[in-house]
Design a protein around this motif. Structure first.
Motif, PDB file in Angstrom:
ATOM      1  N   ASN A   1       0.817  -1.217   0.000  1.00  0.00           N
ATOM      2  CA  ASN A   1       0.000   0.000   0.000  1.00  0.00           C
ATOM      3  C   ASN A   1       0.852   1.269   0.000  1.00  0.00           C
ATOM      4  OD1 ASN A   1      -2.445  -1.409  -0.015  1.00  0.00           O
ATOM      5  ND2 ASN A   1      -2.323  -1.700   2.196  1.00  0.00           N
ATOM      6  N   ARG A   2       2.122   1.160   0.372  1.00  0.00           N
ATOM      7  CA  ARG A   2       3.035   2.303   0.330  1.00  0.00           C
ATOM      8  C   ARG A   2       3.960   2.238  -0.876  1.00  0.00           C
ATOM      9  NH1 ARG A   2       6.629   3.182   4.428  1.00  0.00           N
ATOM     10  NH2 ARG A   2       6.746   5.302   3.640  1.00  0.00           N
ATOM     11  N   ALA A   3       3.681   1.316  -1.798  1.00  0.00           N
ATOM     12  CA  ALA A   3       4.508   1.135  -2.986  1.00  0.00           C
ATOM     13  C   ALA A   3       3.867   1.823  -4.191  1.00  0.00           C
ATOM     14  CB  ALA A   3       4.691  -0.353  -3.276  1.00  0.00           C
ATOM     15  N   ALA A   4       4.679   2.007  -5.229  1.00  0.00           N
ATOM     16  CA  ALA A   4       4.190   2.546  -6.500  1.00  0.00           C
ATOM     17  C   ALA A   4       4.455   1.503  -7.585  1.00  0.00           C
ATOM     18  CB  ALA A   4       4.900   3.848  -6.837  1.00  0.00           C
ATOM     19  N   VAL A   5       3.601   1.500  -8.597  1.00  0.00           N
ATOM     20  CA  VAL A   5       3.704   0.516  -9.674  1.00  0.00           C
ATOM     21  C   VAL A   5       3.770   1.241 -11.012  1.00  0.00           C
ATOM     22  CG1 VAL A   5       2.617  -1.489 -10.759  1.00  0.00           C
ATOM     23  CG2 VAL A   5       2.334  -1.104  -8.306  1.00  0.00           C
ATOM     24  N   CYS A   6       4.734   0.841 -11.832  1.00  0.00           N
ATOM     25  CA  CYS A   6       4.826   1.380 -13.194  1.00  0.00           C
ATOM     26  C   CYS A   6       3.759   0.691 -14.041  1.00  0.00           C
ATOM     27  CB  CYS A   6       6.222   1.113 -13.756  1.00  0.00           C
ATOM     28  SG  CYS A   6       6.437   1.683 -15.450  1.00  0.00           S
ATOM     29  N   ARG A   7       2.885   1.469 -14.630  1.00  0.00           N
ATOM     30  CA  ARG A   7       1.771   0.913 -15.413  1.00  0.00           C
ATOM     31  C   ARG A   7       2.259   0.146 -16.637  1.00  0.00           C
ATOM     32  NH1 ARG A   7      -2.993   4.159 -14.104  1.00  0.00           N
ATOM     33  NH2 ARG A   7      -2.341   5.848 -12.755  1.00  0.00           N
ATOM     34  N   GLU A   8       3.328   0.617 -17.260  1.00  0.00           N
ATOM     35  CA  GLU A   8       3.792   0.034 -18.518  1.00  0.00           C
ATOM     36  C   GLU A   8       4.655  -1.212 -18.315  1.00  0.00           C
ATOM     37  OE1 GLU A   8       2.075   3.622 -18.947  1.00  0.00           O
ATOM     38  OE2 GLU A   8       3.924   3.393 -17.808  1.00  0.00           O
ATOM     39  N   THR A   9       5.457  -1.245 -17.253  1.00  0.00           N
ATOM     40  CA  THR A   9       6.379  -2.357 -17.049  1.00  0.00           C
ATOM     41  C   THR A   9       5.955  -3.296 -15.931  1.00  0.00           C
ATOM     42  OG1 THR A   9       7.751  -1.115 -15.494  1.00  0.00           O
ATOM     43  CG2 THR A   9       8.323  -0.949 -17.836  1.00  0.00           C
ATOM     44  N   GLY A  10       5.064  -2.845 -15.034  1.00  0.00           N
ATOM     45  CA  GLY A  10       4.641  -3.663 -13.906  1.00  0.00           C
ATOM     46  C   GLY A  10       5.649  -3.697 -12.775  1.00  0.00           C
ATOM     47  N   ARG A  11       6.671  -2.852 -12.830  1.00  0.00           N
ATOM     48  CA  ARG A  11       7.706  -2.844 -11.783  1.00  0.00           C
ATOM     49  C   ARG A  11       7.206  -2.127 -10.539  1.00  0.00           C
ATOM     50  NH1 ARG A  11      11.705  -1.655 -16.570  1.00  0.00           N
ATOM     51  NH2 ARG A  11      11.479  -3.730 -17.472  1.00  0.00           N
ATOM     52  N   ILE A  12       7.489  -2.731  -9.386  1.00  0.00           N
ATOM     53  CA  ILE A  12       6.981  -2.229  -8.103  1.00  0.00           C
ATOM     54  C   ILE A  12       8.116  -1.560  -7.335  1.00  0.00           C
ATOM     55  CG2 ILE A  12       5.889  -2.883  -5.941  1.00  0.00           C
ATOM     56  CD1 ILE A  12       4.757  -5.335  -7.474  1.00  0.00           C
ATOM     57  N   PHE A  13       7.879  -0.327  -6.894  1.00  0.00           N
ATOM     58  CA  PHE A  13       8.859   0.455  -6.145  1.00  0.00           C
ATOM     59  C   PHE A  13       8.376   0.574  -4.695  1.00  0.00           C
ATOM     60  CE2 PHE A  13       8.885   1.788 -10.550  1.00  0.00           C
ATOM     61  CZ  PHE A  13      10.229   1.747 -10.878  1.00  0.00           C
ATOM     62  N   PRO A  14       8.994  -0.164  -3.760  1.00  0.00           N
ATOM     63  CA  PRO A  14       8.566  -0.100  -2.352  1.00  0.00           C
ATOM     64  C   PRO A  14       8.819   1.269  -1.728  1.00  0.00           C
ATOM     65  CG  PRO A  14       9.971  -2.007  -2.759  1.00  0.00           C
ATOM     66  CD  PRO A  14      10.059  -1.139  -3.963  1.00  0.00           C
ATOM     67  N   ASP A  15       8.058   1.592  -0.702  1.00  0.00           N
ATOM     68  CA  ASP A  15       8.228   2.824   0.086  1.00  0.00           C
ATOM     69  C   ASP A  15       8.275   4.080  -0.780  1.00  0.00           C
ATOM     70  OD1 ASP A  15       8.324   1.356   2.485  1.00  0.00           O
ATOM     71  OD2 ASP A  15      10.447   0.930   2.154  1.00  0.00           O
ATOM     72  N   ALA A  16       7.399   4.143  -1.771  1.00  0.00           N
ATOM     73  CA  ALA A  16       7.378   5.282  -2.687  1.00  0.00           C
ATOM     74  C   ALA A  16       6.289   6.295  -2.352  1.00  0.00           C
ATOM     75  CB  ALA A  16       7.177   4.790  -4.118  1.00  0.00           C
ATOM     76  N   VAL A  17       5.330   5.923  -1.505  1.00  0.00           N
ATOM     77  CA  VAL A  17       4.241   6.832  -1.140  1.00  0.00           C
ATOM     78  C   VAL A  17       4.583   7.454   0.216  1.00  0.00           C
ATOM     79  CG1 VAL A  17       1.770   7.039  -0.667  1.00  0.00           C
ATOM     80  CG2 VAL A  17       2.583   5.423  -2.408  1.00  0.00           C
ATOM     81  N   ASN A  18       4.641   8.792   0.253  1.00  0.00           N
ATOM     82  CA  ASN A  18       5.046   9.464   1.491  1.00  0.00           C
ATOM     83  C   ASN A  18       3.843   9.771   2.383  1.00  0.00           C
ATOM     84  OD1 ASN A  18       3.839  11.800   0.454  1.00  0.00           O
ATOM     85  ND2 ASN A  18       5.770  12.693  -0.201  1.00  0.00           N
ATOM     86  N   TRP A  19       4.102  10.490   3.484  1.00  0.00           N
ATOM     87  CA  TRP A  19       3.064  10.818   4.470  1.00  0.00           C
ATOM     88  C   TRP A  19       1.929  11.636   3.878  1.00  0.00           C
ATOM     89  CZ3 TRP A  19       2.939   8.933   9.373  1.00  0.00           C
ATOM     90  CH2 TRP A  19       4.082   8.311   9.837  1.00  0.00           C
ATOM     91  N   PHE A  20       2.225  12.407   2.828  1.00  0.00           N
ATOM     92  CA  PHE A  20       1.207  13.268   2.215  1.00  0.00           C
ATOM     93  C   PHE A  20       0.508  12.588   1.054  1.00  0.00           C
ATOM     94  CE2 PHE A  20       4.649  15.994   3.883  1.00  0.00           C
ATOM     95  CZ  PHE A  20       3.944  16.527   4.948  1.00  0.00           C
ATOM     96  N   ASP A  21       0.699  11.262   0.935  1.00  0.00           N
ATOM     97  CA  ASP A  21       0.066  10.445  -0.098  1.00  0.00           C
ATOM     98  C   ASP A  21       0.548  10.801  -1.503  1.00  0.00           C
ATOM     99  OD1 ASP A  21      -1.566   8.224  -0.541  1.00  0.00           O
ATOM    100  OD2 ASP A  21      -3.208   9.494  -1.239  1.00  0.00           O
ATOM    101  N   ASN A  22       1.759  11.335  -1.602  1.00  0.00           N
ATOM    102  CA  ASN A  22       2.372  11.615  -2.898  1.00  0.00           C
ATOM    103  C   ASN A  22       3.369  10.521  -3.229  1.00  0.00           C
ATOM    104  OD1 ASN A  22       1.062  14.081  -3.414  1.00  0.00           O
ATOM    105  ND2 ASN A  22       2.505  15.168  -2.111  1.00  0.00           N
ATOM    106  N   ILE A  23       3.478  10.207  -4.516  1.00  0.00           N
ATOM    107  CA  ILE A  23       4.433   9.197  -4.966  1.00  0.00           C
ATOM    108  C   ILE A  23       5.728   9.901  -5.356  1.00  0.00           C
ATOM    109  CG2 ILE A  23       4.931   7.488  -6.735  1.00  0.00           C
ATOM    110  CD1 ILE A  23       1.937   6.924  -6.883  1.00  0.00           C
TER     111      ILE A  23
END
Length: 197
Positions: A80-102
């Motif tokens: 839930n705190r990760a971001a996902v690249c729509r085109e490649t499906g790659r998952i970046f952990p700890d990408a969402v900060n306290w202000f809900d920005n990626i």
């Protein structure tokens, strides 16, 4: 008595000005957070989506893959705190900060596991063989189609969109850091592999 009244008036005026300043700062900060640009994928240059948007089944498969590895360096993370690249499906952990920005940039490699990483394709065949000799297997990593540029962020589109994603190497420590496909999905997770001691 008259002196105390003047002090009270001055203190009240400062309190009002300070309160207005705080109110202005709050509105400015709220505006700044709400208008911040969405997080951009380092690979596609397009907006990322939140890991919380993934289906329950996809999350379960990611957790299962990481759990089955039983490795300290490849621990389960909060999707839930990760971001996902729509085109490649790659998952970046700890990408969402306290202000809900990626927020994702090329420092994600060093944040994932510290090291001086170069692209697998930039190594000579002898260097690649010396890395292979330090590991039991390179299965699951992209070793066939790899960018020849040394610097990871200089990746070209034909390599950026290959599946699985690029493999990076810390040549001094012989550590591998590369994308591997989550079984039965089009998602990829960044996996660390240390050399055999």
């Amino acid at each position: 008595m008259e002196y105390l009244d003047r002090v009270d008036v001055v203190l009240f005026a400062f309190a009002v000005i300070f309160a207005l300043f705080l109110l202005f700062a709050f509105f400015w900060f709220t505006y700044w957070v709400s208008t911040k640009k969405p997080g951009i994928s380092p690979y596609s240059g397009l907006p990322l989506r939140r890991g919380s948007d993934l289906s329950y089944a996809a999350k379960e498969k990611i957790y299962r893959m990481l759990y089955d590895r039983h490795e300290y360096d490849n621990r389960i993370f909060d999707i839930n705190r990760a971001a996902v690249c729509r085109e490649t499906g790659r998952i970046f952990p700890d990408a969402v900060n306290w202000f809900d920005n990626i927020n994702v940039d090329w420092s994600f490699l060093k944040r994932r596991y510290p090291g001086l990483y170069v692209s697998w394709g930039s190594l000579t065949l002898d260097q690649q063989d010396s890395i292979r000799a330090c590991h039991a297997t390179l299965e699951g990593y992209q070793t066939i189609k790899s960018c020849p540029h040394v610097i990871p962020k200089m990746i070209e589109p034909e390599y950026a969109f290959a599946s699985p994603g690029p493999l990076y190497v810390d040549f001094e420590k012989k550590v591998l850091l590369g994308w591997q496909v989550v079984p039965d999905t089009n998602l990829e997770v960044l996996i660390v592999q240390k050399p055999i001691k």
